[in-house]
Design a protein around this motif. Structure first.
Motif, PDB file in Angstrom:
ATOM      1  N   ILE A  60      40.484   6.651  41.779  1.00  0.00           N
ATOM      2  CA  ILE A  60      39.324   5.768  41.618  1.00  0.00           C
ATOM      3  C   ILE A  60      38.296   6.014  42.720  1.00  0.00           C
ATOM      4  O   ILE A  60      37.082   5.962  42.488  1.00  0.00           O
ATOM      5  CB  ILE A  60      39.775   4.294  41.620  1.00  0.00           C
ATOM      6  CG1 ILE A  60      40.597   3.995  40.358  1.00  0.00           C
ATOM      7  CG2 ILE A  60      38.569   3.357  41.702  1.00  0.00           C
ATOM      8  CD1 ILE A  60      41.254   2.635  40.349  1.00  0.00           C
ATOM      9  N   LYS A  61      38.783   6.316  43.927  1.00  0.00           N
ATOM     10  CA  LYS A  61      37.885   6.538  45.066  1.00  0.00           C
ATOM     11  C   LYS A  61      37.372   7.978  45.128  1.00  0.00           C
ATOM     12  O   LYS A  61      36.700   8.361  46.083  1.00  0.00           O
ATOM     13  CB  LYS A  61      38.611   6.186  46.366  1.00  0.00           C
ATOM     14  CG  LYS A  61      38.935   4.706  46.512  1.00  0.00           C
ATOM     15  CD  LYS A  61      39.791   4.451  47.743  1.00  0.00           C
ATOM     16  CE  LYS A  61      40.175   2.981  47.854  1.00  0.00           C
ATOM     17  NZ  LYS A  61      39.025   2.123  48.169  1.00  0.00           N
ATOM     18  N   GLY A 121      42.508  23.743  35.197  1.00  0.00           N
ATOM     19  CA  GLY A 121      41.902  23.138  36.380  1.00  0.00           C
ATOM     20  C   GLY A 121      41.689  21.649  36.313  1.00  0.00           C
ATOM     21  O   GLY A 121      41.070  21.063  37.211  1.00  0.00           O
ATOM     22  N   LYS A 122      42.226  20.989  35.269  1.00  0.00           N
ATOM     23  CA  LYS A 122      41.971  19.549  35.147  1.00  0.00           C
ATOM     24  C   LYS A 122      43.088  18.866  34.359  1.00  0.00           C
ATOM     25  O   LYS A 122      43.647  19.442  33.419  1.00  0.00           O
ATOM     26  CB  LYS A 122      40.635  19.305  34.462  1.00  0.00           C
ATOM     27  CG  LYS A 122      40.261  17.828  34.308  1.00  0.00           C
ATOM     28  CD  LYS A 122      38.857  17.666  33.742  1.00  0.00           C
ATOM     29  CE  LYS A 122      37.796  18.049  34.759  1.00  0.00           C
ATOM     30  NZ  LYS A 122      36.419  17.718  34.287  1.00  0.00           N
ATOM     31  N   LEU A 123      43.425  17.639  34.783  1.00  0.00           N
ATOM     32  CA  LEU A 123      44.305  16.769  34.012  1.00  0.00           C
ATOM     33  C   LEU A 123      43.418  15.685  33.412  1.00  0.00           C
ATOM     34  O   LEU A 123      42.788  14.914  34.143  1.00  0.00           O
ATOM     35  CB  LEU A 123      45.367  16.135  34.912  1.00  0.00           C
ATOM     36  CG  LEU A 123      46.377  17.085  35.587  1.00  0.00           C
ATOM     37  CD1 LEU A 123      47.332  16.292  36.472  1.00  0.00           C
ATOM     38  CD2 LEU A 123      47.152  17.888  34.554  1.00  0.00           C
ATOM     39  N   ASN A 124      43.362  15.619  32.089  1.00  0.00           N
ATOM     40  CA  ASN A 124      42.457  14.673  31.442  1.00  0.00           C
ATOM     41  C   ASN A 124      43.204  13.558  30.712  1.00  0.00           C
ATOM     42  O   ASN A 124      44.429  13.414  30.857  1.00  0.00           O
ATOM     43  CB  ASN A 124      41.531  15.417  30.475  1.00  0.00           C
ATOM     44  CG  ASN A 124      42.305  16.231  29.443  1.00  0.00           C
ATOM     45  OD1 ASN A 124      43.400  15.832  29.024  1.00  0.00           O
ATOM     46  ND2 ASN A 124      41.764  17.362  29.023  1.00  0.00           N
ATOM     47  N   PHE A 125      42.472  12.787  29.939  1.00  0.00           N
ATOM     48  CA  PHE A 125      43.025  11.631  29.231  1.00  0.00           C
ATOM     49  C   PHE A 125      44.180  12.027  28.313  1.00  0.00           C
ATOM     50  O   PHE A 125      45.232  11.375  28.297  1.00  0.00           O
ATOM     51  CB  PHE A 125      41.912  10.952  28.420  1.00  0.00           C
ATOM     52  CG  PHE A 125      42.357   9.725  27.680  1.00  0.00           C
ATOM     53  CD1 PHE A 125      42.362   8.486  28.308  1.00  0.00           C
ATOM     54  CD2 PHE A 125      42.785   9.808  26.358  1.00  0.00           C
ATOM     55  CE1 PHE A 125      42.784   7.340  27.613  1.00  0.00           C
ATOM     56  CE2 PHE A 125      43.201   8.684  25.668  1.00  0.00           C
ATOM     57  CZ  PHE A 125      43.209   7.448  26.297  1.00  0.00           C
ATOM     58  N   ILE A 126      44.007  13.109  27.551  1.00  0.00           N
ATOM     59  CA  ILE A 126      45.056  13.566  26.624  1.00  0.00           C
ATOM     60  C   ILE A 126      46.304  13.977  27.401  1.00  0.00           C
ATOM     61  O   ILE A 126      47.433  13.660  26.998  1.00  0.00           O
ATOM     62  CB  ILE A 126      44.555  14.746  25.760  1.00  0.00           C
ATOM     63  CG1 ILE A 126      43.343  14.317  24.921  1.00  0.00           C
ATOM     64  CG2 ILE A 126      45.671  15.259  24.862  1.00  0.00           C
ATOM     65  CD1 ILE A 126      43.634  13.176  23.965  1.00  0.00           C
ATOM     66  N   ASP A 127      46.110  14.681  28.511  1.00  0.00           N
ATOM     67  CA  ASP A 127      47.247  15.078  29.351  1.00  0.00           C
ATOM     68  C   ASP A 127      47.997  13.838  29.830  1.00  0.00           C
ATOM     69  O   ASP A 127      49.236  13.813  29.869  1.00  0.00           O
ATOM     70  CB  ASP A 127      46.765  15.880  30.566  1.00  0.00           C
ATOM     71  CG  ASP A 127      46.140  17.208  30.174  1.00  0.00           C
ATOM     72  OD1 ASP A 127      46.575  17.781  29.154  1.00  0.00           O
ATOM     73  OD2 ASP A 127      45.225  17.673  30.878  1.00  0.00           O
ATOM     74  N   ILE A 252      43.017   7.038  33.819  1.00  0.00           N
ATOM     75  CA  ILE A 252      41.977   6.233  34.465  1.00  0.00           C
ATOM     76  C   ILE A 252      40.787   7.092  34.877  1.00  0.00           C
ATOM     77  O   ILE A 252      39.630   6.721  34.689  1.00  0.00           O
ATOM     78  CB  ILE A 252      42.562   5.505  35.693  1.00  0.00           C
ATOM     79  CG1 ILE A 252      43.577   4.452  35.228  1.00  0.00           C
ATOM     80  CG2 ILE A 252      41.450   4.842  36.528  1.00  0.00           C
ATOM     81  CD1 ILE A 252      44.375   3.834  36.339  1.00  0.00           C
ATOM     82  N   ASN A 253      41.095   8.272  35.426  1.00  0.00           N
ATOM     83  CA  ASN A 253      40.030   9.159  35.914  1.00  0.00           C
ATOM     84  C   ASN A 253      40.544  10.595  35.910  1.00  0.00           C
ATOM     85  O   ASN A 253      41.547  10.873  36.563  1.00  0.00           O
ATOM     86  CB  ASN A 253      39.626   8.748  37.333  1.00  0.00           C
ATOM     87  CG  ASN A 253      38.296   9.341  37.755  1.00  0.00           C
ATOM     88  OD1 ASN A 253      37.493   9.733  36.911  1.00  0.00           O
ATOM     89  ND2 ASN A 253      38.069   9.418  39.044  1.00  0.00           N
ATOM     90  N   PRO A 254      39.941  11.531  35.169  1.00  0.00           N
ATOM     91  CA  PRO A 254      40.418  12.915  35.134  1.00  0.00           C
ATOM     92  C   PRO A 254      40.569  13.503  36.535  1.00  0.00           C
ATOM     93  O   PRO A 254      39.757  13.230  37.426  1.00  0.00           O
ATOM     94  CB  PRO A 254      39.325  13.643  34.345  1.00  0.00           C
ATOM     95  CG  PRO A 254      38.737  12.586  33.477  1.00  0.00           C
ATOM     96  CD  PRO A 254      38.756  11.335  34.310  1.00  0.00           C
TER      97      PRO A 254
END
Length: 306
Positions: A60-61, A121-127, A252-254
């Motif tokens: 979040i931060k 390079g990213k963990l997103n909502f689906i992950d 909550i946040n990718p």
């Protein structure tokens, strides 16, 4: 001042987790759930609360490095430090459960899936959703494979004080969430003051602090000749860290993940996981295995900080 705030915040995290762990264990034992399943579910989830609170707060931060490094570092510390110390201190370890046959795959699945998910390079909502589904599958597996242990006669006779238990659980959650918020702010300030990357702060300083509940619970269990709970706690905590912690955090946040830049540390987490599988396959629950795990931890720390 930031060091004092960080220390107090980590104390709040651990103290709060302790409330949650104790009350969860009492409830579970009243329903005669096996010690391994208690360790791998309720206690593992309880000891993973600091990691979850810290990683969510960090996400979040905007401190994604701390969020991911915390999980990687906790995996390394849980296996190499916690199990290493348990194997050295315990007089005898002879788990009733065939941990290799039933649980070794669950040690490897989460970190392998994490690596595959992070290739882009990213963990997103689906992950995050997929991680939570994996955690749900693990819980279903554990509950379905529950083997009944001997009932604790004292707990069987004891009447639940539900009001007290709920109050302590709420206090525990307040300590964990509040402690996580202050821990992230102070850790980020420490990193900036000394020019240390947030990844290193998360990997060692934060991860060590959030692994203290696992260390405390597992050592107590080992000294009480309850190896099933100790080992179950570590396996369950590592599954929870990757699936529940990273799952909720990325929903909550990718999260941005740089596999190449942090290759050594992620590889180290994978290697100690393989060591755990090797130990359970050959039932090497002894002091030699404990020393080997601690030596690997020393090498990881030396190379990461070099």
């Amino acid at each position: 001042m930031d060091f004092i705030i960080f220390t107090l915040a980590m104390g709040a995290l651990i103290y709060g987790a302790d409330f949650i762990i104790e009350e969860s264990e009492k409830i579970a034992l009243h329903y005669n759930i096996s010690h391994f399943v208690i360790g791998a579910t309720l206690i593992a989830l309880g000891t993973s609360l600091p990691e979850m609170a810290v990683s969510i707060s960090a996400s979040i931060k905007g401190s994604a490095d701390i969020a991911v490094a915390n999980v990687i570092g906790s995996t390394i510390f849980n296996i190499s430090l916690v199990l290493g110390v348990v194997f050295i201190l315990a007089k005898k370890i002879n788990p009733d459960r065939d941990i290799f046959a039933k649980d070794s795959a669950w040690s490897l699945f989460p970190i392998l899936i994490f690596i595959l998910m992070a290739i882009d390079g990213k963990l997103n909502f689906i992950d995050g959703i997929l991680f939570l589904l994996l955690m749900a599958s693990y819980l279903v597996f554990l509950i379905s494979s529950n083997s009944i242990d001997e009932i604790d006669e004292e707990l069987e006779k004891e009447k639940f004080a539900w009001g007290k238990s709920i109050l302590l659980l709420l206090v525990g959650f307040v300590f964990v969430v509040g402690g996580a918020d202050f821990a992230i702010d102070s850790a980020s300030n420490i990193a900036r003051t000394f020019g240390i990357s947030e990844w290193i702060i998360g990997l060692f300083l934060v991860a060590f602090g959030t692994s203290l509940p696992e260390l405390t619970i597992s050592i107590k269990a080992a000294l009480n000749n309850n190896a099933d709970l100790a080992i179950g706690n570590i396996i369950g905590s590592n599954v929870a860290n990757f699936t529940m912690v990273l799952g909720l955090t990325s929903i909550i946040n990718p999260l941005n993940v740089d596999l190449s830049a942090n290759f050594f540390d992620i590889a180290a987490a994978f290697i100690v996981t393989l060591m755990l599988v090797f130990i359970t396959a050959n039932k090497l629950y002894n002091k030699s295995a404990g020393i080997a795990l601690l030596v690997v931890l020393g090498l990881v720390i030396q190379n990461s900080l070099a």
